[in-house]
Design a protein around this motif. Structure first.
Motif, mmCIF file in Angstrom:
data_model
loop_
_atom_site.group_PDB
_atom_site.id
_atom_site.type_symbol
_atom_site.label_atom_id
_atom_site.label_comp_id
_atom_site.label_asym_id
_atom_site.label_seq_id
_atom_site.Cartn_x
_atom_site.Cartn_y
_atom_site.Cartn_z
ATOM 1 N N GLU A 99 43.754 42.308 48.425
ATOM 2 C CA GLU A 99 44.875 42.487 47.501
ATOM 3 C C GLU A 99 44.833 41.530 46.312
ATOM 4 O OE1 GLU A 99 48.518 42.689 49.710
ATOM 5 O OE2 GLU A 99 47.865 44.471 50.778
ATOM 6 N N GLU A 100 43.641 41.211 45.849
ATOM 7 C CA GLU A 100 43.461 40.449 44.623
ATOM 8 C C GLU A 100 43.053 41.429 43.531
ATOM 9 O OE1 GLU A 100 40.507 37.530 45.557
ATOM 10 O OE2 GLU A 100 41.954 36.195 46.493
ATOM 11 N N LEU A 101 43.317 41.066 42.281
ATOM 12 C CA LEU A 101 42.928 41.920 41.164
ATOM 13 C C LEU A 101 41.431 41.837 40.933
ATOM 14 C CD1 LEU A 101 45.586 41.398 38.357
ATOM 15 C CD2 LEU A 101 45.213 43.402 39.784
ATOM 16 N N ILE A 159 33.703 38.597 27.638
ATOM 17 C CA ILE A 159 34.703 39.496 28.213
ATOM 18 C C ILE A 159 34.773 39.369 29.732
ATOM 19 C CG2 ILE A 159 35.330 41.931 28.508
ATOM 20 C CD1 ILE A 159 34.102 42.350 25.637
ATOM 21 N N ALA A 160 33.635 39.382 30.406
ATOM 22 C CA ALA A 160 33.632 39.306 31.872
ATOM 23 C C ALA A 160 34.301 38.030 32.361
ATOM 24 C CB ALA A 160 32.204 39.388 32.402
ATOM 25 N N LYS A 161 33.991 36.919 31.729
ATOM 26 C CA LYS A 161 34.553 35.629 32.164
ATOM 27 C C LYS A 161 36.057 35.581 31.892
ATOM 28 C CE LYS A 161 33.579 30.718 32.079
ATOM 29 N NZ LYS A 161 32.712 29.675 31.543
ATOM 30 N N ARG A 162 36.490 36.078 30.710
ATOM 31 C CA ARG A 162 37.916 36.036 30.381
ATOM 32 C C ARG A 162 38.728 36.883 31.353
ATOM 33 N NH1 ARG A 162 41.965 34.476 30.611
ATOM 34 N NH2 ARG A 162 43.716 34.674 29.192
ATOM 35 N N LEU A 163 38.248 38.080 31.661
ATOM 36 C CA LEU A 163 39.005 38.954 32.552
ATOM 37 C C LEU A 163 38.973 38.472 33.999
ATOM 38 C CD1 LEU A 163 39.151 40.600 29.959
ATOM 39 C CD2 LEU A 163 39.000 42.632 31.379
ATOM 40 N N PHE A 194 39.572 35.528 34.876
ATOM 41 C CA PHE A 194 40.719 34.629 35.019
ATOM 42 C C PHE A 194 42.051 35.376 35.129
ATOM 43 C CE2 PHE A 194 37.651 31.575 33.146
ATOM 44 C CZ PHE A 194 37.621 30.697 34.221
ATOM 45 N N TYR A 195 42.103 36.642 34.729
ATOM 46 C CA TYR A 195 43.318 37.424 34.984
ATOM 47 C C TYR A 195 43.419 37.760 36.466
ATOM 48 C CZ TYR A 195 43.925 38.068 29.972
ATOM 49 O OH TYR A 195 44.111 37.851 28.636
ATOM 50 N N GLY A 196 42.281 37.983 37.102
ATOM 51 C CA GLY A 196 42.281 38.272 38.530
ATOM 52 C C GLY A 196 42.506 37.035 39.379
ATOM 53 N N LYS A 197 42.029 35.886 38.908
ATOM 54 C CA LYS A 197 42.156 34.618 39.642
ATOM 55 C C LYS A 197 42.613 33.531 38.672
ATOM 56 C CE LYS A 197 38.393 35.669 42.866
ATOM 57 N NZ LYS A 197 39.115 35.965 44.051
ATOM 58 N N PRO A 198 43.880 33.578 38.255
ATOM 59 C CA PRO A 198 44.338 32.598 37.262
ATOM 60 C C PRO A 198 44.422 31.187 37.834
ATOM 61 C CG PRO A 198 46.168 33.961 38.013
ATOM 62 C CD PRO A 198 44.925 34.516 38.642
ATOM 63 N N GLY A 199 44.058 30.226 36.996
ATOM 64 C CA GLY A 199 44.201 28.823 37.372
ATOM 65 C C GLY A 199 45.654 28.402 37.281
ATOM 66 N N ILE A 200 45.983 27.294 37.881
ATOM 67 C CA ILE A 200 47.368 26.825 37.958
ATOM 68 C C ILE A 200 47.988 26.589 36.579
ATOM 69 C CG2 ILE A 200 46.831 24.371 38.179
ATOM 70 C CD1 ILE A 200 49.096 24.379 40.378
ATOM 71 N N SER A 201 47.183 26.209 35.592
ATOM 72 C CA SER A 201 47.727 25.907 34.267
ATOM 73 C C SER A 201 47.534 27.060 33.270
ATOM 74 C CB SER A 201 47.067 24.639 33.709
ATOM 75 O OG SER A 201 45.677 24.864 33.531
ATOM 76 N N GLN A 202 47.022 28.190 33.717
ATOM 77 C CA GLN A 202 46.754 29.321 32.824
ATOM 78 C C GLN A 202 47.968 30.257 32.778
ATOM 79 O OE1 GLN A 202 43.138 30.645 34.752
ATOM 80 N NE2 GLN A 202 41.925 29.842 33.062
ATOM 81 N N ARG A 203 48.920 29.918 31.907
ATOM 82 C CA ARG A 203 50.185 30.670 31.850
ATOM 83 C C ARG A 203 49.987 32.133 31.480
ATOM 84 N NH1 ARG A 203 53.699 27.067 28.103
ATOM 85 N NH2 ARG A 203 54.314 29.148 27.499
#
Length: 196
Positions: free
Chosen positions: A88-90, A121-125, A127-136
């Motif tokens: 259930e992760e993006l 693009i691959a790296k940026r997206l 982080f949408y699936g696994k956002p870091g604690i400070s990535q608002r």
């Protein structure tokens, strides 16, 4: 402890039935998004879209929505779509381009969000699936995408890789310029800068 969990589950279901989105339910009850999501999924309840997601009928002064046809005419190509993994992760259903570029999240033929990927693009997206604690922004979009997928909606990903340019001997970043141009011209419900 079981009574408390049942009370929380009942509150989650009650708030969802009133039209509150999953992310807002989690915030209001002080619980993790995943807990609220799991309760709603188990009960087969679809949350309502957030206020930011609702389309407003354009008036003379409002910006128009960005149709997929305009993206395609401008050189955007399909790159994949968001899915839930078995955990259930993006995740994205296919590998994405590693190049620097612009990406758009599309639902029902209209762009909800556009962004620039200066790290690729691959790296940026990722982080949408696994956002870091400070990535608002990544955390906010993670919740929005999950909410849409929970409602059985499909979120498609389109990408464009424009060239960098030069103006009077000065460098112009093609991807950053394209992203800003789209945000200024079109109403994009998930882009916070699009409202201004």
């Amino acid at each position: 402890m079981d009574a408390r969990n049942e009370t929380t589950s009942a509150q989650i279901r009650a708030l969802a039935s009133e039209g509150m989105p999953t992310a807002e339910i989690a915030r209001q009850l002080g619980i993790r998004y995943q807990h609220a999501y799991n309760v709603l999924k188990a009960g087969r309840i679809s949350p309502a879209p957030t206020v930011r997601e609702k389309r407003v009928t354009p008036s003379a002064s409002a910006k128009p929505p960005l149709p997929l046809s305009a993206l395609a005419d401008g050189g955007f190509t399909p790159a994949g779509r968001w899915l839930f993994s078995p955990a259930e992760e993006l995740i994205v259903d296919v590998p994405l381009p590693k190049e620097v570029g612009v990406y758009a999240f599309v639902k029902d033929g209209f762009a909800l969000y556009v962004g620039v990927a200066t790290m690729g693009i691959a790296k940026r997206l990722y982080f949408y699936g696994k956002p870091g604690i400070s990535q608002r922004t990544s955390k906010r979009l993670n919740a929005l995408i999950k909410s849409e997928l929970l409602a059985s909606c499909s979120i498609e990903i389109y990408v464009a890789i424009p060239p960098d340019l030069e103006w009077n001997g000065l460098p112009i970043h093609g991807s950053a310029g394209l992203e800003l141009g789209l945000i200024k011209k079109y109403a994009l419900p998930w882009n916070m800068r699009s409202a201004g």
